[in-house]
Design a protein around this motif. Structure first.
Motif, PDB file in Angstrom:
ATOM      1  N   GLN A 110       0.833  -1.208   0.000  1.00  0.00           N
ATOM      2  CA  GLN A 110       0.000   0.000   0.000  1.00  0.00           C
ATOM      3  C   GLN A 110       0.871   1.263   0.000  1.00  0.00           C
ATOM      4  OE1 GLN A 110      -3.247  -0.408  -0.130  1.00  0.00           O
ATOM      5  NE2 GLN A 110      -4.068   1.634   0.329  1.00  0.00           N
ATOM      6  N   GLU A 249       0.459   2.026   7.409  1.00  0.00           N
ATOM      7  CA  GLU A 249      -0.455   1.241   6.561  1.00  0.00           C
ATOM      8  C   GLU A 249      -0.769  -0.126   7.169  1.00  0.00           C
ATOM      9  OE1 GLU A 249      -2.183   2.358   4.206  1.00  0.00           O
ATOM     10  OE2 GLU A 249      -1.148   4.208   3.671  1.00  0.00           O
ATOM     11  N   THR A 265      -4.929   7.369   5.927  1.00  0.00           N
ATOM     12  CA  THR A 265      -3.564   7.248   6.441  1.00  0.00           C
ATOM     13  C   THR A 265      -2.699   8.472   6.155  1.00  0.00           C
ATOM     14  OG1 THR A 265      -3.025   6.045   4.424  1.00  0.00           O
ATOM     15  CG2 THR A 265      -3.465   4.729   6.403  1.00  0.00           C
TER      16      THR A 265
END
Ligand code: ATR
Length: 275
Positions: A110, A249, A265
């Motif tokens: 991610q 993440e 995030t």
């Protein structure tokens, strides 16, 4: 609604950023989450976990040195935890069985693909290290379908064992293992998963693995540029990233697994970078 209790368990635990990260997620999403840090005795991890869930705790993150024990202790494991051989996330299912998950690899992917916009599909990736941290991320990295993945390690046999273990996940990706000095051509992405810097060392890879187009990612993070990233910058890298984004993440993915809610995030990465 009264708060539901979550925690990170490790030894030592006082420097963990997880309580800060999850408190920011809770505030942002409005989820009734209270998140603390628990230092388990080195010989008392299983007891600490049992007590936590018996007293109504909802979910645990697990960190050094208990990730393998968490994996062993669980009644069942998600597929990604099974392959990782370690767990960083525990919870009870509706039958009260202890489930182990591992969100580290998803966290790395991610951060690389979404936060930094790096295309892993079709990339030639060099992974340095073959310990627990690397094993935890290989599955999700291979799922991105890189063209090749080279696992280089000081102890070549450990790199070879990982290449064998993940052969069935490789699909069309050319997966190979070697020592640090063998790779002799540029890579698109280099990921440092060794703990060499903790001993003041650098993995002795050739400098021609780096070009100005190479993305360098150190799974360690630090307030200053990491030792490995500094070495990469000194040898021609332009884009270097540390593991703070991965840390946040993986936490977000644990939060989503527990709560069914996806926290933002980017704002949390900003806050922690400036703490
Ligand atoms: P982790 O959970 O951080 O992965 P680990 O399982 O002990 O911890 O793995 C540490 C990794 O860093 C291994 O790949 C290790 O190499 P070996 O498999 O040869 O032990 C690597 N490593 C540790 N110290 C190193 C050093 N000084 N130089 C190069 N590699 C090092």
């Amino acid at each position: 609604m009264s708060n539901e209790l979550y925690a990170v368990v490790g030894h030592p635990i006082n420097h963990s950023k997880s309580p800060r990260i999850h408190s920011l997620f809770a505030k942002q999403t409005g989820e009734p989450v209270e998140y603390t840090a628990i230092q388990a005795p080195l010989d008392g991890f299983a007891n600490t976990v049992r007590q936590f869930f018996e007293s109504g705790g909802k979910g645990l993150n697990v960190t050094v040195p208990f990730k393998e024990q968490a994996w062993e202790l669980a009644d069942q494991r998600t597929a990604r935890a099974e392959k990782a051989g370690a767990a960083n996330t525990l919870y009870q299912n509706s039958e009260g069985r202890l489930v182990a998950d591992n969100t580290d690899g998803q966290g790395l992917v991610q951060d690389l693909t979404v936060n930094h916009g790096i295309q892993l599909k079709g990339a030639n990736i060099l992974v340095l290290g073959a310990g627990g941290a690397v094993r935890g991320v290989l599955g999700p990295l291979l799922a991105q379908k890189p063209a090749s993945m080279t696992i280089a390690n000081r102890t070549v046999a450990k790199a070879e064992a990982l290449a064998t273990l993940f052969a069935e996940d490789a699909g069309a990706t050319i997966l190979s293992a070697c020592g640090f000095e063998a790779p002799d051509q540029p890579f698109d992405v280099i990921i440092n998963g060794t703990s060499a810097s903790l001993q003041g060392d650098l993995p002795p890879v050739r400098t021609n693995v780096i070009t100005a187009g190479t993305v360098v990612y150190d799974m360690m993070y630090s307030l200053q540029t990491t030792t490995f990233n500094q070495w990469a910058l000194d040898n021609g890298a332009v884009r270097v990233f540390d593991g703070l984004g991965m840390l946040i993440e993986q936490a977000a993915e644990s939060f989503r697994v527990w709560r069914g809610v996806q926290p933002d995030t980017a704002s949390v990465i900003d806050v922690l970078r400036n703490d």
